[in-house]
Design an enzyme around this catalytic site. Structure first.
Site, PDB file in Angstrom:
ATOM      1  N   CYS A  76      23.527  37.471  33.832  1.00 57.03           N
ATOM      2  CA  CYS A  76      24.164  36.006  33.453  1.00 57.03           C
ATOM      3  C   CYS A  76      25.470  35.865  33.689  1.00 57.03           C
ATOM      4  O   CYS A  76      25.929  36.892  33.032  1.00 57.03           O
ATOM      5  CB  CYS A  76      23.579  35.567  32.691  1.00 57.03           C
ATOM      6  N   CYS A 114      27.072  35.342  30.008  1.00 56.97           N
ATOM      7  CA  CYS A 114      27.036  36.200  28.915  1.00 56.97           C
ATOM      8  C   CYS A 114      26.855  37.596  28.573  1.00 56.97           C
ATOM      9  O   CYS A 114      26.491  37.948  28.761  1.00 56.97           O
ATOM     10  CB  CYS A 114      25.512  35.452  27.419  1.00 56.97           C
ATOM     11  N   CYS A 153      41.906  49.186  28.789  1.00 51.83           N
ATOM     12  CA  CYS A 153      41.350  48.717  29.869  1.00 51.83           C
ATOM     13  C   CYS A 153      41.429  47.466  30.526  1.00 51.83           C
ATOM     14  O   CYS A 153      41.318  45.841  30.247  1.00 51.83           O
ATOM     15  CB  CYS A 153      39.921  49.170  30.407  1.00 51.83           C
ATOM     16  N   ILE A 154      41.305  47.426  32.049  1.00 50.71           N
ATOM     17  CA  ILE A 154      41.985  46.027  33.047  1.00 50.71           C
ATOM     18  C   ILE A 154      40.718  45.947  33.889  1.00 50.71           C
ATOM     19  O   ILE A 154      41.302  47.331  34.780  1.00 50.71           O
ATOM     20  CB  ILE A 154      43.610  46.048  33.583  1.00 50.71           C
ATOM     21  N   ARG A 171      43.123  40.586  45.118  1.00 57.78           N
ATOM     22  CA  ARG A 171      43.553  39.838  46.322  1.00 57.78           C
ATOM     23  C   ARG A 171      44.197  38.771  45.837  1.00 57.78           C
ATOM     24  O   ARG A 171      44.400  38.230  47.346  1.00 57.78           O
ATOM     25  CB  ARG A 171      43.707  40.865  47.489  1.00 57.78           C
ATOM     26  N   GLY A 231      46.252  37.286  43.336  1.00 56.55           N
ATOM     27  CA  GLY A 231      46.823  37.403  42.723  1.00 56.55           C
ATOM     28  C   GLY A 231      46.450  36.934  40.687  1.00 56.55           C
ATOM     29  O   GLY A 231      47.607  37.190  39.640  1.00 56.55           O
ATOM     30  N   TYR A 232      45.218  37.321  40.528  1.00 56.19           N
ATOM     31  CA  TYR A 232      44.554  37.465  38.804  1.00 56.19           C
ATOM     32  C   TYR A 232      45.117  38.705  38.502  1.00 56.19           C
ATOM     33  O   TYR A 232      45.392  38.596  37.323  1.00 56.19           O
ATOM     34  CB  TYR A 232      42.914  36.908  39.227  1.00 56.19           C
ATOM     35  N   GLY A 233      44.779  39.508  38.907  1.00 60.19           N
ATOM     36  CA  GLY A 233      45.098  40.892  38.367  1.00 60.19           C
ATOM     37  C   GLY A 233      46.891  41.207  37.871  1.00 60.19           C
ATOM     38  O   GLY A 233      47.243  41.277  36.582  1.00 60.19           O
ATOM     39  N   GLU A 250      47.146  52.163  28.670  1.00 56.38           N
ATOM     40  CA  GLU A 250      46.879  53.633  28.905  1.00 56.38           C
ATOM     41  C   GLU A 250      46.556  54.206  29.983  1.00 56.38           C
ATOM     42  O   GLU A 250      45.937  53.816  30.981  1.00 56.38           O
ATOM     43  CB  GLU A 250      45.799  53.092  27.609  1.00 56.38           C
ATOM     44  N   SER A 269      53.834  47.106  41.406  1.00 60.89           N
ATOM     45  CA  SER A 269      53.468  45.870  41.928  1.00 60.89           C
ATOM     46  C   SER A 269      54.576  44.704  40.958  1.00 60.89           C
ATOM     47  O   SER A 269      55.881  44.430  41.631  1.00 60.89           O
ATOM     48  CB  SER A 269      52.722  45.153  43.551  1.00 60.89           C
TER      49      SER A 269
END
Length: 469
Positions: A227, A230, A333-334, A342, A344-346, A367, A380
């Protein structure tokens, strides 16, 4: 617009099998469907495990996963051993030729050797000879193979590409199988269980990259249904469909602290929404190599970015951070979901983490260790932040400390970025920051071309730093 908020007590913290509740007894038709599914799964498993002897690499006597099964790859154990012997001979020949060329490569930018030119001509000729048109007999053979074996065997690959490229692919398969065998021997992948290869997530089917410690009864299925709101994980499309019919979640739990356009960020407390955060960590491990946190989520806050449409808020990515970090880490953590990479959200997630550090009046840093993709994204981002700062800087003397206070980037990260850009020089006992106009001009050109649709607006943040936990 009103801010969405979900109280801790309203989160549906059930187990993954909660869809089989007492008020939803399976009908006879459902039981027949499950029996047929189980029969198909059993037959497939029998075909694949008629003999666990042999290994695709030709170096092991037994295999423990489908990637190492010779039968799945339409080969026998003896054929795999023969191919391994051929690969070893080719490796020895390459080593010998490299030793002969060692003296030549003592200087750089040398022309290719005669051997290299001959090899290039040979490969070009092999690719040119390939007959791209399949005969009627070959087509019938391919169709018969697929109808006879289904997904229990690899499709026939001959004549799809040149023999040379097909052999390269076979070598890559063998190498990947050997790497998986090393993971098994080191205990990172357990025997008798398969890695989850595909997850069905919303309208996407995502290929996974790494092993994640889901319960064995789910992991061995190879395909997991989730899902997207959730993050519960389920065993089949039928269970997912039943779950979606009654799931009331349309966005992550917690407080919505940022909204601009369709993009929102929710702050989720790992202590208040433990099940959701654990499921989020398990999902992230499918795409992160270095992640080790799965279940101990209570000391962390999770910042979940979503993209909203009429059906709900779809998970774009997230980052987590410790509630109390002694080393001032602003990210533990990411992850950006593969379907949003790819785009631009990162960079938006990274920028948002530093925006929170500015609000806290702290200097932050991620970290370590960073994943490969994480390291590329952060380098970048740091480059972009420094070039933007230098472009607007009008003074004569610049200080690393001032840059750090202005951008919330750790001085160590600033120095390493300046060094990688060759903008930090040591001259007459002092370190000088060089303002390279060529790099700034390139950055300005890219910014103009890219536009400002994927940026964080500080004015859209509605958040105050938490006062202890």
């Amino acid at each position: 617009m009103p801010r969405r908020k979900r109280n801790a007590g309203s989160s549906s913290e059930g187990t993954e099998d909660s869809d089989f509740s007492a008020d939803h007894e399976p009908t006879e038709a459902m039981e027949r469907v499950h029996r047929r599914s189980s029969t198909r799964l059993t037959r497939t498993s029998l075909r694949l495990s008629q003999s666990a002897q042999g290994h695709l690499t030709g170096r092991h006597e037994r295999h423990f996963s489908i990637s190492g099964c010779p039968l799945y790859h339409n080969l026998s154990a003896d054929e795999c051993k023969g191919k391994a012997s051929t690969r070893d001979k080719q490796a020895e020949e390459r080593m010998l030729s490299h030793r002969q060329d060692e003296n030549r490569h003592s200087t750089r930018n040398q022309a290719p050797t005669e051997r290299q030119l001959r090899y290039k001509e040979k490969v070009t000729e092999l690719r040119r000879k390939r007959n791209s048109d399949l005969s009627k007999k070959q087509k019938e053979m391919y169709v018969d193979h697929r109808q006879s074996h289904g997904v229990s065997r690899e499709p026939l690959l001959e004549n799809i590409t040149s023999d040379y490229d097909l052999e390269l692919f076979r070598k890559a398969q063998a190498r990947a199988s050997e790497d998986l065998e090393k993971l098994r021997l080191s205990g990172q992948v357990s025997e008798g269980s398969n890695m989850i290869k595909i997850i069905v997530f919303g309208r996407y089917e995502l290929d996974t990259w790494y092993h994640s410690p889901y319960p064995e009864e789910y992991a061995r299925l190879g395909r997991l249904y989730m899902c997207e709101f959730c993050l519960k994980y389920m065993k089949s499309q039928t269970i997912l469909r039943r779950h979606m019919a009654k799931c009331v979640w349309k966005h992550p739990p917690g407080d919505e602290i940022y909204r601009k356009g369709n993009i929102s960020v929710f702050e989720v407390d790992g202590k208040k929404n433990k099940i959701y955060c654990q499921n989020l960590c398990l999902l992230a491990k499918l795409f992160l190599d270095h992640k080790t946190l799965y279940y101990d989520v209570e000391p962390f806050l999770f910042y979940v970015m979503t993209d909203a449409d009429k059906t709900g808020c779809h998970l774009v990515g997230y980052f987590s951070k410790e509630k109390n970090s002694f080393l001032n880490y602003n990210v533990s953590c990411i992850l950006t979901m593969p379907q949003y990479m790819r785009q631009g959200y990162g960079k938006m997630l990274i920028d948002f983490s530093y925006l929170l550090s500015k609000m806290e009046e702290k200097v932050g840093s991620p970290e370590r260790p960073l994943s490969d993709l994480g390291l590329i994204s952060y380098r970048s981002y740091w480059k972009e932040v420094l070039l933007r700062y230098l472009n607007s800087f009008q003074g004569k003397e610049i200080s690393i400390k001032e840059i750090s206070q202005e951008t919330a980037v750790n001085p160590v990260d600033i120095v390493s970025t300046l060094q990688s850009l060759q903008m930090l020089k040591y001259w007459k006992g002092k370190h000088l920051v060089l303002k390279r106009q060529d790099l700034i001009d390139d950055w300005k050109a890219k910014e103009t071309k890219r536009g400002n649709d994927k940026t964080i607006d500080p004015t859209a943040l509605k958040w105050t730093p938490p006062k202890g936990t």
